[in-house]
Motif scaffolding. Structure first.
Motif, PDB file in Angstrom:
ATOM      1  N   ALA A 181      10.014 -12.954  -6.252  1.00 24.58           N
ATOM      2  CA  ALA A 181      10.483 -12.251  -6.937  1.00 24.58           C
ATOM      3  C   ALA A 181       9.210 -11.706  -8.240  1.00 24.58           C
ATOM      4  O   ALA A 181       9.066 -12.722  -8.755  1.00 24.58           O
ATOM      5  CB  ALA A 181      11.681 -12.029  -7.595  1.00 24.58           C
ATOM      6  N   SER A 209       9.289  -8.864 -10.061  1.00 18.71           N
ATOM      7  CA  SER A 209      10.383  -8.112 -11.137  1.00 18.71           C
ATOM      8  C   SER A 209      11.777  -8.136 -10.583  1.00 18.71           C
ATOM      9  O   SER A 209      11.975  -8.867  -9.709  1.00 18.71           O
ATOM     10  CB  SER A 209       9.724  -6.674 -11.537  1.00 18.71           C
ATOM     11  OG  SER A 209      10.174  -5.872 -10.469  1.00 18.71           O
ATOM     12  N   THR A 230      13.367  -5.512  -9.313  1.00 20.20           N
ATOM     13  CA  THR A 230      13.270  -4.641  -8.117  1.00 20.20           C
ATOM     14  C   THR A 230      11.891  -4.816  -7.322  1.00 20.20           C
ATOM     15  O   THR A 230      11.863  -4.076  -6.348  1.00 20.20           O
ATOM     16  CB  THR A 230      13.306  -3.078  -8.907  1.00 20.20           C
ATOM     17  OG1 THR A 230      12.111  -2.852  -9.525  1.00 20.20           O
ATOM     18  CG2 THR A 230      14.650  -3.077  -9.433  1.00 20.20           C
ATOM     19  N   ARG A 231      11.362  -5.783  -7.512  1.00 21.08           N
ATOM     20  CA  ARG A 231      10.097  -5.891  -6.566  1.00 21.08           C
ATOM     21  C   ARG A 231       9.825  -7.503  -5.990  1.00 21.08           C
ATOM     22  O   ARG A 231      10.106  -8.281  -6.831  1.00 21.08           O
ATOM     23  CB  ARG A 231       9.074  -5.502  -7.252  1.00 21.08           C
ATOM     24  CG  ARG A 231       7.469  -5.098  -6.353  1.00 21.08           C
ATOM     25  CD  ARG A 231       6.703  -4.369  -7.159  1.00 21.08           C
ATOM     26  NE  ARG A 231       5.567  -4.345  -6.093  1.00 21.08           N
ATOM     27  CZ  ARG A 231       4.540  -4.451  -6.293  1.00 21.08           C
ATOM     28  NH1 ARG A 231       4.014  -5.012  -7.645  1.00 21.08           N
ATOM     29  NH2 ARG A 231       3.234  -4.198  -5.519  1.00 21.08           N
ATOM     30  N   LEU A 280       7.608 -10.044  -3.096  1.00 20.10           N
ATOM     31  CA  LEU A 280       6.251 -10.180  -2.281  1.00 20.10           C
ATOM     32  C   LEU A 280       6.648 -11.159  -1.243  1.00 20.10           C
ATOM     33  O   LEU A 280       7.611 -12.229  -1.385  1.00 20.10           O
ATOM     34  CB  LEU A 280       4.997 -10.762  -2.969  1.00 20.10           C
ATOM     35  CG  LEU A 280       4.450 -10.036  -4.115  1.00 20.10           C
ATOM     36  CD1 LEU A 280       3.422 -10.527  -4.878  1.00 20.10           C
ATOM     37  CD2 LEU A 280       4.134  -8.424  -3.669  1.00 20.10           C
ATOM     38  N   PRO A 297       4.324  -6.367  -0.410  1.00 21.80           N
ATOM     39  CA  PRO A 297       5.209  -5.835  -1.264  1.00 21.80           C
ATOM     40  C   PRO A 297       6.498  -5.122  -0.764  1.00 21.80           C
ATOM     41  O   PRO A 297       6.380  -4.158   0.013  1.00 21.80           O
ATOM     42  CB  PRO A 297       4.290  -5.125  -2.471  1.00 21.80           C
ATOM     43  CG  PRO A 297       3.461  -4.404  -1.466  1.00 21.80           C
ATOM     44  CD  PRO A 297       3.172  -5.324  -0.460  1.00 21.80           C
ATOM     45  N   PHE A 298       7.551  -5.354  -1.440  1.00 18.77           N
ATOM     46  CA  PHE A 298       8.890  -4.842  -1.214  1.00 18.77           C
ATOM     47  C   PHE A 298       9.422  -4.229  -2.449  1.00 18.77           C
ATOM     48  O   PHE A 298       9.231  -4.986  -3.443  1.00 18.77           O
ATOM     49  CB  PHE A 298       9.875  -5.451  -0.441  1.00 18.77           C
ATOM     50  CG  PHE A 298       9.395  -5.910   0.879  1.00 18.77           C
ATOM     51  CD1 PHE A 298      10.009  -5.092   2.043  1.00 18.77           C
ATOM     52  CD2 PHE A 298       8.575  -6.814   1.341  1.00 18.77           C
ATOM     53  CE1 PHE A 298       9.845  -5.407   3.474  1.00 18.77           C
ATOM     54  CE2 PHE A 298       8.212  -7.207   2.594  1.00 18.77           C
ATOM     55  CZ  PHE A 298       8.758  -6.458   3.520  1.00 18.77           C
ATOM     56  N   VAL A 299      10.431  -3.196  -2.219  1.00 20.66           N
ATOM     57  CA  VAL A 299      10.985  -2.508  -3.436  1.00 20.66           C
ATOM     58  C   VAL A 299      12.513  -2.760  -3.179  1.00 20.66           C
ATOM     59  O   VAL A 299      12.939  -2.752  -1.956  1.00 20.66           O
ATOM     60  CB  VAL A 299      10.689  -1.244  -3.845  1.00 20.66           C
ATOM     61  CG1 VAL A 299      10.904  -0.040  -2.980  1.00 20.66           C
ATOM     62  CG2 VAL A 299      11.327  -0.746  -5.198  1.00 20.66           C
ATOM     63  N   GLU A 316      16.046  -1.449  -3.140  1.00 20.60           N
ATOM     64  CA  GLU A 316      16.680  -0.215  -3.349  1.00 20.60           C
ATOM     65  C   GLU A 316      18.036  -0.397  -3.994  1.00 20.60           C
ATOM     66  O   GLU A 316      18.516  -1.676  -4.036  1.00 20.60           O
ATOM     67  CB  GLU A 316      16.885   0.410  -1.998  1.00 20.60           C
ATOM     68  CG  GLU A 316      15.429   0.379  -1.132  1.00 20.60           C
ATOM     69  CD  GLU A 316      14.638   1.450  -1.690  1.00 20.60           C
ATOM     70  OE1 GLU A 316      14.920   2.276  -2.719  1.00 20.60           O
ATOM     71  OE2 GLU A 316      13.512   1.533  -1.110  1.00 20.60           O
ATOM     72  N   ALA A 355      15.763  -4.042   1.181  1.00 15.45           N
ATOM     73  CA  ALA A 355      14.154  -3.852   0.582  1.00 15.45           C
ATOM     74  C   ALA A 355      13.569  -3.114   1.669  1.00 15.45           C
ATOM     75  O   ALA A 355      13.564  -3.077   2.979  1.00 15.45           O
ATOM     76  CB  ALA A 355      13.943  -5.551   0.915  1.00 15.45           C
ATOM     77  N   ASP A 372       6.900  -1.544  -0.055  1.00 10.97           N
ATOM     78  CA  ASP A 372       6.334  -0.751  -1.029  1.00 10.97           C
ATOM     79  C   ASP A 372       4.830  -0.547  -0.957  1.00 10.97           C
ATOM     80  O   ASP A 372       4.108  -1.463  -1.575  1.00 10.97           O
ATOM     81  CB  ASP A 372       6.483  -1.380  -2.496  1.00 10.97           C
ATOM     82  CG  ASP A 372       6.161  -0.778  -3.849  1.00 10.97           C
ATOM     83  OD1 ASP A 372       6.138   0.520  -3.363  1.00 10.97           O
ATOM     84  OD2 ASP A 372       6.162  -1.284  -4.682  1.00 10.97           O
TER      85      ASP A 372
END
Length: 101
Positions: free
Chosen positions: A37, A39, A41-42, A44, A55-57, A59, A64, A67
């Motif tokens: 993690a 952040s 909301t993000r 890797l 990268p993934f965000v 939701e 996920a 991104d």
């Protein structure tokens, strides 16, 4: 957490701190070898088969989504976040350091 599901089932990622987490099925073959993690909301994901650091965000429904494209194409064995905001990842030959902007 990541699941390198063998066979015909898709590979998956999900939160590891929930009893019944929302599961995200991954496209293609990546063989996740590390998640970090970066952040709230993000995250890797390092893929042993894909060799990417993707990268993934996260939701609102806790799934996920990719991104953008991969930020590295030589990740294979793991990824971690350093306290100064840098990311380290590894392959069979070296440990690399990235600064995320």
């Amino acid at each position: 957490m990541a699941d390198n599901s063998p066979g015909r089932r898709p590979e998956r990622i999900a939160r590891g701190d929930q009893r019944d987490p929302t599961i995200t099925e991954l496209e293609g073959e990546s063989a996740p070898s590390g998640l970090v993690a970066v952040s709230g909301t993000r995250l890797l994901m390092c893929g042993f088969v894909s060799r990417t650091l993707q990268p993934f965000v996260i939701e609102a429904d806790m799934t996920a989504s990719p991104d953008g494209g991969p930020i590295a194409d030589d990740c294979a064995l793991g990824v971690a976040a350093l306290t100064d905001g840098r990311i380290v990842y590894s392959n069979e030959e070296e440990i690399r350091v990235l600064r995320l902007d």
